[in-house]
Write an enzyme that holds these catalytic residues in place. Structure first.
Site, PDB file in Angstrom:
ATOM      1  N   ARG A  17       5.803 -50.702 -40.836  1.00  0.00           N
ATOM      2  CA  ARG A  17       7.131 -50.325 -41.293  1.00  0.00           C
ATOM      3  C   ARG A  17       8.037 -51.544 -41.203  1.00  0.00           C
ATOM      4  NH1 ARG A  17       9.065 -45.121 -42.370  1.00  0.00           N
ATOM      5  NH2 ARG A  17       6.904 -44.478 -42.307  1.00  0.00           N
ATOM      6  N   ASP A  58      -0.532 -45.763 -25.926  1.00  0.00           N
ATOM      7  CA  ASP A  58      -0.777 -46.414 -27.211  1.00  0.00           C
ATOM      8  C   ASP A  58      -2.289 -46.412 -27.482  1.00  0.00           C
ATOM      9  OD1 ASP A  58       0.712 -48.821 -29.124  1.00  0.00           O
ATOM     10  OD2 ASP A  58      -1.466 -48.680 -29.062  1.00  0.00           O
TER      11      ASP A  58
HETATM   12  N1  URA Z   1       1.058 -44.187 -31.445  1.00  0.00           N
HETATM   13  C1  URA Z   1       0.334 -44.218 -30.297  1.00  0.00           C
HETATM   14  O1  URA Z   1      -0.642 -44.944 -30.176  1.00  0.00           O
HETATM   15  N2  URA Z   1       0.736 -43.420 -29.275  1.00  0.00           N
HETATM   16  C2  URA Z   1       1.796 -42.600 -29.351  1.00  0.00           C
HETATM   17  O2  URA Z   1       2.093 -41.890 -28.400  1.00  0.00           O
HETATM   18  C3  URA Z   1       2.533 -42.590 -30.570  1.00  0.00           C
HETATM   19  C4  URA Z   1       2.139 -43.397 -31.596  1.00  0.00           C
END
Ligand code: URA
Length: 209
Positions: A104, A200
């Site tokens: 983005r 993540d």
């Molecule tokens: N992307 C991820 O890897 N974890 C999240 O919690 C949200 C987006």
């Protein structure tokens, strides 16, 4: 409106607990995501059409079934989607794999597609878009849009964990797309992470930060 299926198979739910746990290291995390992806593929493909054929067994002739109809295309969204591909390919080894990379633009907030490479016949395939985390829904929404622009007609979305916000966006923008999840979580936090989530997904899969 697309359906949302939360795949509540005990093995999926059990493994997801270890995936969520922050004490789970990279190696184990990667293996578990791979296993859950395979189990989810098993559930997602329940409705694939079959046709009857005849084969010769060592004993006699048998009327038996094989998959009919559309072929499958897997479309992982880079990079975290890659962590689920091999698990699915173990069950559907003949599937073709296309890749979509999006980010983005921090100023315009518009999606920028920095990479796309797809099977030539996506219009004839049942496509499964793969992203472990459906957070705001922005990436999945944009990836699905890109695929439709290039002729895709049948698309499913497969994620490990979703936030309600992401599900809502995809349902609004793509009412023809069914969504398959291992869990539907509570919400997004102010940093865009799914709560409780797993952190993540890309960093945990690849040991980056
Ligand atoms: N992307 C991820 O890897 N974890 C999240 O919690 C949200 C987006």
């Amino acid at each position: 409106m697309g359906n949302v299926y939360v795949l509540d198979h005990p093995l999926i739910q059990h493994k997801l607990t270890y995936i969520r746990n922050k004490s789970t290291g990279t190696k184990e995390f990667r293996e578990l995501v791979d296993e859950v992806a395979a189990l989810m593929a098993f559930e997602i493909t329940r409705d694939l059409p079959l046709e009857e054929i005849t084969v010769e067994t060592p004993v006699t002739e048998a009327k038996t079934k094989i998959l009919a109809g559309k072929k499958i295309g897997l479309i992982p969204i880079l990079r975290a989607g890659l962590g689920m591909v091999d698990g699915i390919l173990r069950l559907i080894p003949a599937a073709r794999v296309g890749h979509v990379g999006l980010y983005r633009d921090p100023e315009t907030l518009k999606p920028v597609e920095y990479y796309i490479k797809l099977p030539s016949d996506i219009d004839e395939r049942e496509l499964i878009v793969i992203d472990p985390m459906l957070a705001t829904g922005g990436s999945a929404n944009d990836a699905i849009h890109s695929l439709k622009k290039r002729g895709a007609k049948q698309i499913r979305l497969m994620c490990l964990i979703a936030a309600p916000e992401g599900v809502e966006l995809v349902q609004q923008q793509h009412p023809d797309v069914d969504i398959y999840l291992a869990a539907l979580d509570e919400k997004l936090n102010e940093k865009g992470y799914i709560v409780p989530g797993l952190g993540d997904a890309g960093d945990r899969l690849y040991g980056t930060k």
